[in-house]
Design an enzyme around this catalytic site. Structure first.
Site, PDB file in Angstrom:
ATOM      1  N   ASP A  13       0.620  -1.362   0.120  1.00 48.14           N
ATOM      2  CA  ASP A  13       0.573   0.066   0.266  1.00 48.14           C
ATOM      3  C   ASP A  13       1.148   1.312   0.302  1.00 48.14           C
ATOM      4  O   ASP A  13       2.363   0.872  -0.118  1.00 48.14           O
ATOM      5  CB  ASP A  13      -1.198   0.045   0.878  1.00 48.14           C
ATOM      6  CG  ASP A  13      -0.389   0.230   2.871  1.00 48.14           C
ATOM      7  OD1 ASP A  13       1.141  -0.180   2.608  1.00 48.14           O
ATOM      8  OD2 ASP A  13      -1.121   0.376   3.632  1.00 48.14           O
ATOM      9  N   HIS A  14       0.306   2.659   0.122  1.00 49.04           N
ATOM     10  CA  HIS A  14       1.343   3.797   0.601  1.00 49.04           C
ATOM     11  C   HIS A  14       2.327   3.135   1.087  1.00 49.04           C
ATOM     12  O   HIS A  14       3.182   3.903   0.972  1.00 49.04           O
ATOM     13  CB  HIS A  14      -0.241   4.696   0.685  1.00 49.04           C
ATOM     14  CG  HIS A  14      -0.767   4.755   1.593  1.00 49.04           C
ATOM     15  ND1 HIS A  14      -1.460   3.843   1.681  1.00 49.04           N
ATOM     16  CD2 HIS A  14      -0.575   5.240   3.039  1.00 49.04           C
ATOM     17  CE1 HIS A  14      -2.527   4.012   2.835  1.00 49.04           C
ATOM     18  NE2 HIS A  14      -2.103   4.453   4.004  1.00 49.04           N
TER      19      HIS A  14
ATOM     20  N   CYS B  49       3.210  -2.983   4.323  1.00 46.55           N
ATOM     21  CA  CYS B  49       2.345  -2.131   4.066  1.00 46.55           C
ATOM     22  C   CYS B  49       3.286  -0.826   5.574  1.00 46.55           C
ATOM     23  O   CYS B  49       4.434  -1.634   5.681  1.00 46.55           O
ATOM     24  CB  CYS B  49       0.925  -2.451   4.422  1.00 46.55           C
ATOM     25  SG  CYS B  49       0.688  -3.643   6.151  1.00 46.55           S
TER      26      CYS B  49
ATOM     27  N   THR C  27       3.202  -1.043   9.293  1.00 42.25           N
ATOM     28  CA  THR C  27       3.167  -2.121   9.805  1.00 42.25           C
ATOM     29  C   THR C  27       3.690  -4.105   9.571  1.00 42.25           C
ATOM     30  O   THR C  27       3.942  -4.775   9.688  1.00 42.25           O
ATOM     31  CB  THR C  27       2.598  -2.286  11.052  1.00 42.25           C
ATOM     32  OG1 THR C  27       1.007  -2.786  10.445  1.00 42.25           O
ATOM     33  CG2 THR C  27       1.456  -1.114  11.726  1.00 42.25           C
ATOM     34  N   GLY C  28       2.608  -3.687   8.206  1.00 44.27           N
ATOM     35  CA  GLY C  28       2.982  -5.212   7.649  1.00 44.27           C
ATOM     36  C   GLY C  28       2.188  -5.884   8.314  1.00 44.27           C
ATOM     37  O   GLY C  28       1.593  -7.106   7.860  1.00 44.27           O
ATOM     38  N   ILE C  29       0.826  -5.974   9.102  1.00 38.48           N
ATOM     39  CA  ILE C  29      -0.021  -6.165   9.632  1.00 38.48           C
ATOM     40  C   ILE C  29      -1.371  -6.815   9.224  1.00 38.48           C
ATOM     41  O   ILE C  29      -1.690  -7.194   8.140  1.00 38.48           O
ATOM     42  CB  ILE C  29      -0.291  -5.716  11.664  1.00 38.48           C
ATOM     43  CG1 ILE C  29       0.895  -5.655  11.969  1.00 38.48           C
ATOM     44  CG2 ILE C  29      -1.768  -6.362  11.925  1.00 38.48           C
ATOM     45  CD1 ILE C  29       0.382  -5.072  13.611  1.00 38.48           C
TER      46      ILE C  29
ATOM     47  N   MET D  64      -1.880  -6.117   5.945  1.00 38.52           N
ATOM     48  CA  MET D  64      -1.154  -6.985   4.684  1.00 38.52           C
ATOM     49  C   MET D  64      -1.497  -9.085   5.864  1.00 38.52           C
ATOM     50  O   MET D  64      -1.633  -9.690   4.346  1.00 38.52           O
ATOM     51  CB  MET D  64       0.243  -7.308   4.382  1.00 38.52           C
ATOM     52  CG  MET D  64       0.336  -6.276   2.668  1.00 38.52           C
ATOM     53  SD  MET D  64      -0.676  -5.685   1.688  1.00 38.52           S
ATOM     54  CE  MET D  64      -0.394  -4.237   0.706  1.00 38.52           C
TER      55      MET D  64
ATOM     56  N   HIS E  87      10.073 -23.691   8.426  1.00 32.33           N
ATOM     57  CA  HIS E  87       9.244 -25.307   9.228  1.00 32.33           C
ATOM     58  C   HIS E  87       8.080 -24.448   8.952  1.00 32.33           C
ATOM     59  O   HIS E  87       6.935 -25.881   9.307  1.00 32.33           O
ATOM     60  CB  HIS E  87       8.814 -24.700  10.693  1.00 32.33           C
ATOM     61  CG  HIS E  87      10.374 -24.441  11.673  1.00 32.33           C
ATOM     62  ND1 HIS E  87      10.506 -24.875  12.751  1.00 32.33           N
ATOM     63  CD2 HIS E  87      11.634 -25.031  11.247  1.00 32.33           C
ATOM     64  CE1 HIS E  87      11.501 -24.812  13.575  1.00 32.33           C
ATOM     65  NE2 HIS E  87      11.978 -25.334  12.933  1.00 32.33           N
TER      66      HIS E  87
ATOM     67  N   ARG F 119       7.076 -33.867  10.700  1.00 29.26           N
ATOM     68  CA  ARG F 119       6.535 -33.053  11.469  1.00 29.26           C
ATOM     69  C   ARG F 119       5.876 -32.287  11.057  1.00 29.26           C
ATOM     70  O   ARG F 119       4.471 -31.945  11.633  1.00 29.26           O
ATOM     71  CB  ARG F 119       7.320 -33.595  12.919  1.00 29.26           C
ATOM     72  CG  ARG F 119       8.391 -31.781  12.315  1.00 29.26           C
ATOM     73  CD  ARG F 119       9.361 -32.679  13.967  1.00 29.26           C
ATOM     74  NE  ARG F 119      10.359 -31.688  14.729  1.00 29.26           N
ATOM     75  CZ  ARG F 119      11.196 -31.467  13.680  1.00 29.26           C
ATOM     76  NH1 ARG F 119      11.429 -32.062  12.546  1.00 29.26           N
ATOM     77  NH2 ARG F 119      12.620 -30.265  13.711  1.00 29.26           N
ATOM     78  N   HIS F 120       6.616 -31.211  10.272  1.00 26.16           N
ATOM     79  CA  HIS F 120       6.107 -29.700   9.573  1.00 26.16           C
ATOM     80  C   HIS F 120       5.495 -29.666   8.439  1.00 26.16           C
ATOM     81  O   HIS F 120       4.378 -29.311   8.401  1.00 26.16           O
ATOM     82  CB  HIS F 120       6.975 -29.053   9.426  1.00 26.16           C
ATOM     83  CG  HIS F 120       8.209 -28.880  10.017  1.00 26.16           C
ATOM     84  ND1 HIS F 120       8.230 -28.398  11.373  1.00 26.16           N
ATOM     85  CD2 HIS F 120       9.858 -28.985  10.478  1.00 26.16           C
ATOM     86  CE1 HIS F 120       9.081 -27.475  12.131  1.00 26.16           C
ATOM     87  NE2 HIS F 120      10.091 -28.892  11.345  1.00 26.16           N
TER      88      HIS F 120
END
Ligand code: RB5
Length: 142
Positions: A7-8, A64, A66-68, A70, A97, A132-133
């Site tokens: 984003d911007h 973005c 914060t990246g949050i 997105m 992982h 396991r992963h």
């Protein structure tokens, strides 16, 4: 091909990161945004998640402020496993992982040099393939 969008809030770092990764030999497709004019991050997140799911891109990078925003958006898309990373250890661990296919970065949180390193590690680390992963990822996908 690596799909990238912002984003911007992530626009300026995206431009720097594209240059950094192209200099390293990666091919990138920029899905926008294309200016610092205010816009809605989900619109651009979905362009990249679509490209990853269709196979047009092997991996995605979303930026973005914060990246949050997105990462919330990308992780709601079935088949996408997005990691918001602000450190190198997480960038490596999430590929080993979680076999994450999208990296999210917060341009107002993570400076360019660290963002470059995180992206290098994320793109350069293969999934471990450990049983396991694989089992845990299968439980995410349902
Ligand atoms: C935009 O101001 C900002 O909210 C956005 O870039 C992002 O941080 C959202 O999570």
């Amino acid at each position: 091909m690596i799909g990238i969008a912002s984003d911007h809030g992530g626009f300026a770092l995206k431009a720097e990161l594209i240059k950094h990764l192209e200099d390293k030999g990666y091919e990138l497709k920029d899905y926008g945004c294309f200016s610092e004019e205010s816009c809605d991050y989900p619109d651009f997140a979905h362009k990249v998640t679509d490209a990853v799911l269709s196979g047009e891109c092997d991996k995605g990078i979303l930026l973005c402020g914060t990246g949050i925003g997105m990462s919330i958006t990308a992780n709601k898309v079935k088949g996408i496993r997005a990691a918001l990373c602000g450190d190198c250890f997480s960038a490596e661990a999430t590929r080993l992982h979680n076999d994450t296919n999208v990296l999210c970065l917060g341009a107002r949180v993570t400076g360019p040099e660290l963002a470059f390193k995180i992206a290098d590690i994320f793109l350069g680390t293969e999934f471990s393939g450990d049983e396991r992963h694989l089992r845990r990822i299968a439980k995410i996908e349902g």
